[in-house]
Design a protein around this motif. Structure first.
Motif, PDB file in Angstrom:
ATOM      1  N   CYS A   1      -6.651   1.761   4.538  1.00 58.51           N
ATOM      2  CA  CYS A   1      -6.521   3.031   3.814  1.00 58.51           C
ATOM      3  C   CYS A   1      -7.597   3.092   2.731  1.00 58.51           C
ATOM      4  O   CYS A   1      -7.930   2.087   2.117  1.00 58.51           O
ATOM      5  CB  CYS A   1      -5.159   3.146   3.153  1.00 58.51           C
ATOM      6  SG  CYS A   1      -3.794   3.008   4.303  1.00 58.51           S
TER       7      CYS A   1
ATOM      8  N   CYS B   1       0.287   3.149   3.724  1.00 56.73           N
ATOM      9  CA  CYS B   1       0.716   2.603   5.016  1.00 56.73           C
ATOM     10  C   CYS B   1       1.813   1.545   4.873  1.00 56.73           C
ATOM     11  O   CYS B   1       2.392   1.125   5.866  1.00 56.73           O
ATOM     12  CB  CYS B   1      -0.475   2.010   5.769  1.00 56.73           C
ATOM     13  SG  CYS B   1      -1.102   0.491   5.031  1.00 56.73           S
TER      14      CYS B   1
ATOM     15  N   CYS C   1      -5.509  -3.272   3.641  1.00 56.46           N
ATOM     16  CA  CYS C   1      -5.342  -2.376   4.784  1.00 56.46           C
ATOM     17  C   CYS C   1      -6.603  -1.510   4.886  1.00 56.46           C
ATOM     18  O   CYS C   1      -7.542  -1.676   4.121  1.00 56.46           O
ATOM     19  CB  CYS C   1      -4.106  -1.514   4.587  1.00 56.46           C
ATOM     20  SG  CYS C   1      -4.157  -0.585   3.049  1.00 56.46           S
TER      21      CYS C   1
ATOM     22  N   CYS D   1       0.864  -1.186   0.000  1.00 57.93           N
ATOM     23  CA  CYS D   1       0.000   0.000   0.000  1.00 57.93           C
ATOM     24  C   CYS D   1       0.895   1.229   0.000  1.00 57.93           C
ATOM     25  O   CYS D   1       1.845   1.327   0.781  1.00 57.93           O
ATOM     26  CB  CYS D   1      -0.898   0.005   1.230  1.00 57.93           C
ATOM     27  SG  CYS D   1      -1.748   1.575   1.476  1.00 57.93           S
TER      28      CYS D   1
HETATM   29 ZN   LIG Z   1      -2.684   1.171   3.500  1.00 59.05          ZN
END
Ligand SMILES: [Zn+2]
Ligand SMILES: [Zn+2]
Length: 173
Positions: A147, A136, A145, A133
């Motif tokens: 996000c 992150c 994740c 990602c």
């Molecule tokens: Zn992420």
């Protein structure tokens, strides 16, 4: 493994079959850290032809290297064809694999060159590696994740626009 060349210089149509198994140290090549897991297997048929040596066979090795997308180490089994001609002429200084002082051919170095030539430029742990990602750093192969990201990579989005423009210009044309 080194091959002494003096015998080969005098013989014509001499043949030898070689099977070598060696442990190689890890190395750094073009920014990639490469480790060899287990022995490297080199099997060759060597044919002497007066001023040259023909080396045919294959090299097999298990390489551990980092995925270019997710940076995780992974194992890459490689099996490559060896098909090389080595000049034995003294005046042929281009032959980098030959140690002139020792009159030896470095078979390990030859095998390594074959492996490196066949190494993927951007190795992937698997063809569909999802990478990290960009926000992150989570390895997306292990799960999503939290996000909120546009599912399309911004670089791919630009490509998408280009393709759309291309489509339009085709329609207009
Ligand atoms: Zn992420
Ligand atoms: Zn990966």
């Amino acid at each position: 493994m080194k091959l002494l060349l003096s015998d080969w210089r005098v013989a014509d149509d001499l043949q030898q079959t070689l099977a070598v198994s060696e442990l190689w140290p890890s190395l750094n090549w073009q920014g990639q850290q490469i480790q060899f897991k287990g022995p490297v297997q080199l099997s060759l048929q060597i044919t002497g032809q007066q001023k040259s040596l023909l080396l045919r066979g294959e090299i097999a090795a298990n390489l551990e290297l980092a995925c270019s997308r997710c940076a995780e180490d992974f194992l890459l089994p490689m099996r490559c064809v060896v098909d090389e001609t080595i000049s034995l002429a003294d005046e042929d200084e281009q032959e980098m694999l030959v140690d002139r002082a020792q009159d030896e051919l470095d078979l390990s170095e030859l095998g390594l060159q074959v492996l490196l030539e066949n190494l993927p430029l951007q190795p992937l742990c698997r063809p569909d590696c999802r990478g990290l990602c960009s926000l992150c750093g989570q390895n997306l192969n292990r799960g999503n994740c939290d996000c909120e990201t546009d599912p399309i990579d911004p670089r791919l989005a630009i490509l998408g626009q280009l393709f759309r423009q291309d489509d339009q210009s085709k329609k207009e044309g």
